[in-house]
Scaffold this active site. Structure first.
Site, PDB file in Angstrom:
ATOM      1  N   ASP A  98       1.114  -3.218   3.349  1.00  0.00           N
ATOM      2  CA  ASP A  98       0.314  -3.207   2.129  1.00  0.00           C
ATOM      3  C   ASP A  98      -0.580  -4.450   2.149  1.00  0.00           C
ATOM      4  OD1 ASP A  98      -0.459  -2.536  -0.568  1.00  0.00           O
ATOM      5  OD2 ASP A  98       1.527  -1.633  -0.820  1.00  0.00           O
ATOM      6  N   ASP A 200      -4.661  -2.231  -1.158  1.00  0.00           N
ATOM      7  CA  ASP A 200      -4.391  -2.236  -2.584  1.00  0.00           C
ATOM      8  C   ASP A 200      -5.685  -2.385  -3.403  1.00  0.00           C
ATOM      9  OD1 ASP A 200      -2.131  -2.586  -4.624  1.00  0.00           O
ATOM     10  OD2 ASP A 200      -3.267  -4.414  -5.015  1.00  0.00           O
ATOM     11  N   GLU A 242      -6.535   2.335  -1.754  1.00  0.00           N
ATOM     12  CA  GLU A 242      -6.163   2.790  -3.093  1.00  0.00           C
ATOM     13  C   GLU A 242      -7.412   2.701  -3.961  1.00  0.00           C
ATOM     14  OE1 GLU A 242      -3.160   1.726  -6.821  1.00  0.00           O
ATOM     15  OE2 GLU A 242      -4.101   0.162  -5.644  1.00  0.00           O
ATOM     16  N   HIS A 315       4.900   4.311  -5.971  1.00  0.00           N
ATOM     17  CA  HIS A 315       5.663   3.324  -6.750  1.00  0.00           C
ATOM     18  C   HIS A 315       5.060   3.010  -8.104  1.00  0.00           C
ATOM     19  CE1 HIS A 315       2.360   1.166  -5.032  1.00  0.00           C
ATOM     20  NE2 HIS A 315       2.638   0.114  -5.777  1.00  0.00           N
ATOM     21  N   ASP A 316       3.871   3.516  -8.398  1.00  0.00           N
ATOM     22  CA  ASP A 316       3.228   3.268  -9.692  1.00  0.00           C
ATOM     23  C   ASP A 316       3.296   4.487 -10.607  1.00  0.00           C
ATOM     24  OD1 ASP A 316       2.328   0.711  -8.924  1.00  0.00           O
ATOM     25  OD2 ASP A 316       0.496   1.537  -8.037  1.00  0.00           O
TER      26      ASP A 316
HETATM   27  C1  GLC Z   1      -1.915  -1.492  -7.157  1.00  0.00           C
HETATM   28  C2  GLC Z   1      -0.451  -1.436  -6.843  1.00  0.00           C
HETATM   29  C3  GLC Z   1       0.316  -1.833  -8.058  1.00  0.00           C
HETATM   30  C4  GLC Z   1      -0.064  -3.259  -8.407  1.00  0.00           C
HETATM   31  C5  GLC Z   1      -1.571  -3.420  -8.550  1.00  0.00           C
HETATM   32  C6  GLC Z   1      -1.966  -4.858  -8.498  1.00  0.00           C
HETATM   33  O1  GLC Z   1      -2.279  -0.584  -8.123  1.00  0.00           O
HETATM   34  O2  GLC Z   1      -0.120  -0.165  -6.365  1.00  0.00           O
HETATM   35  O3  GLC Z   1       1.700  -1.707  -7.894  1.00  0.00           O
HETATM   36  O4  GLC Z   1       0.559  -3.642  -9.607  1.00  0.00           O
HETATM   37  O5  GLC Z   1      -2.279  -2.787  -7.515  1.00  0.00           O
HETATM   38  O6  GLC Z   1      -1.798  -5.376  -7.211  1.00  0.00           O
END
Ligand code: GLC
Ligand code: CA
Length: 461
Positions: A98, A200, A242, A315-316
């Site tokens: 990540d 991310d 993402e 995970h979110d």
């Molecule tokens: C992304 C991650 C999340 C995190 C955010 C800030 O959305 O998936 O878990 O809190 O970024 O890094």
């Protein structure tokens, strides 16, 4: 289209904190992943994406990194990481890391140097602005975790910008020195033999905050092209961004091979279709027809150019079977239906840990049982704004990120066999019936269904 290995790979996402604990401290660790490699190999996945395991004060469970080239002690050591890469590699499994470079932790030495001295070369690694004449924040931009995106820093008397928690200051991607530092770190990991990166919230790095632009800024794609050239380009790695704000048009910009940006992106339209006005704390019942349209649209739009990543949860997000299926009587059937739908589409499928046994959402009795910073912040904020606490609790049950973060359910044993200690987040009480050991004994289980789907994809690549 030119073939790449990740076109027919199946990725398994691990949230290390909740996967498997080998030293009884209640926190999953790298050795835990190593111990479960045989299971993952049996399942048939070719790639593991690890949520962050770097050194971190864990304000956002590791998405706040204080040293990109060190492992958090609670997860293990760099030697463990090397062993994981090697052992996975010997089973034909690649490790995707990540990459969190929209922001660092406030404990990162770069930020610490920036805090101490306005003239430090690291000052400009972050985004600073003067207060308004009345002392208030430069503008009213908000943080994704609630509240202002600006935090006053009394030592040097300026505000700094943070799109997530105030302990996650945003890096300044307008500064070329930031690019160099990040590229160096990425190449360090590439040299360690990893299989790629999950980038991310990468759509935020082209921000132009003085114009109020955060997502999809004008500099985003040139930045990614430069990153590609300086790091992973031409190295046959899997890169997935993402990108909450991606439309199909934008997704093609990222993933069309001739643009030399990323392998693919995560888009979220099939997720936000279950939210009212883009607000996850106002869940709406699933509109199956709308969902189907979204899935069709993405299949069609990226049929010839670009590449889809296929996922129901991470995970979110809440557990797929609870959100899109039925987590009571029809749990097994609806989980198989969702798996089949996803794995038979064109794109690279992602399985989130526990999805393969149809783990479900959880409903802890009190908000105090929740650990997730976003859940806690928004509960407080919305209740202070007058939202009924029960209504808010219902939204938490539907969409809290902790739904996905309860420990992996390995067997019908204390703490689901996840730990011999006290887990950092309680296990879902339904582990007595929903667990890997039980699913393994039953060839009609959801687990075997996933295994068959993965096999099919290999067979017909
Ligand atoms: C992304 C991650 C999340 C995190 C955010 C800030 O959305 O998936 O878990 O809190 O970024 O890094
Ligand atoms: Ca541990």
């Amino acid at each position: 289209m030119q073939y790449a290995w990740w076109h027919d790979a199946v990725v398994y996402q691990i949230y290390p904190r909740s996967f498997y604990d080998t030293n009884d401290d209640g926190i999953g660790d790298l050795n835990g992943i190593i111990e479960k490699l045989d299971y993952l190999h049996w399942l048939g996945v070719n790639v593991l994406w690890l949520s962050p395991v770097y050194q971190s004060p864990m304000d956002d469970n590791g998405y706040d990194i204080s040293d990109y080239c060190a492992i958090a002690p609670e997860f293990g050591t760099m030697e463990d990481m090397t062993r994981l890469i090697d052992k996975a590699g010997s089973l034909g499994i690649k490790i995707v890391m990540d990459l969190v470079v929209n922001h660092t932790s406030d404990e990162h030495p770069w930020f610490q140097a920036a805090l101490q001295d306005k003239n430090s070369p690291y000052r400009d690694f972050y985004i600073w602005r003067d207060a308004k004449p009345d002392g208030s924040a430069p503008d009213d931009q908000g943080s994704i975790f609630g509240g202002s995106a600006w935090q006053w820093e009394p030592n040097t008397e300026q505000y700094y910008f943070h799109l997530f928690s105030k302990r996650q200051p945003d890096l300044n991607w307008e500064n070329p020195a930031v690019h160099d530092a990040v590229y160096k770190m990425m190449n360090w990991w590439i040299d360690k033999g990893i299989g790629g990166f999950r980038l991310d919230v990468i759509d935020l790095i082209g921000k132009e905050i003085d114009k109020g632009i955060t997502g999809n800024g004008p500099r985003l794609h040139p930045l990614l092209q430069a990153m590609n050239q300086a790091t992973f380009g031409g190295k046959d790695l899997l890169t997935v961004g993402e990108t909450w704000g991606a439309t199909p048009e934008i997704a093609k910009l990222y993933s069309a091979p001739d643009r030399d940006e990323l392998s693919m992106v995560f888009q979220f339209e099939h997720i936000t279709v279950t939210w009212k006005d883009g607000d996850k704390w106002q869940p709406v019942p699933l509109d199956v027809a709308a969902l189907k349209q979204v899935l069709f649209k993405w299949q069609q739009e990226l049929a010839d150019t670009g590449w889809n990543s296929l996922f129901w949860n991470n995970h979110d997000l809440p557990r797929a079977v609870s959100k899109f299926g039925h987590d009571g009587e029809y749990r097994t059937r609806s989980a198989k239906m969702l798996a089949t739908t996803l794995h038979l589409m064109k794109g690279t499928p992602y399985i989130y840990q526990g999805e393969e046994i149809a783990m479900t959402n959880v409903a802890f009795p009190s908000i105090d049982d929740y650990q997730d910073i976003e859940t806690r912040n928004f509960y407080d904020l919305r209740v202070a704004e007058g939202v009924d606490p029960d209504t808010m609790m219902e939204a938490v049950y539907q969409n809290s990120r902790d739904n996905a973060r309860t420990p992996m359910q390995w067997e019908n044993a204390p703490q689901a066999g996840f730990t011999q200690g006290t887990p950092w987040l309680p296990v879902n009480p339904n582990y007595t019936t929903i667990n890997v050991a039980r699913a393994t004994e039953n060839s009609g289980s959801v687990l075997y269904h996933y295994r068959e789907l993965i096999k099919l994809r290999k067979q017909y690549q």
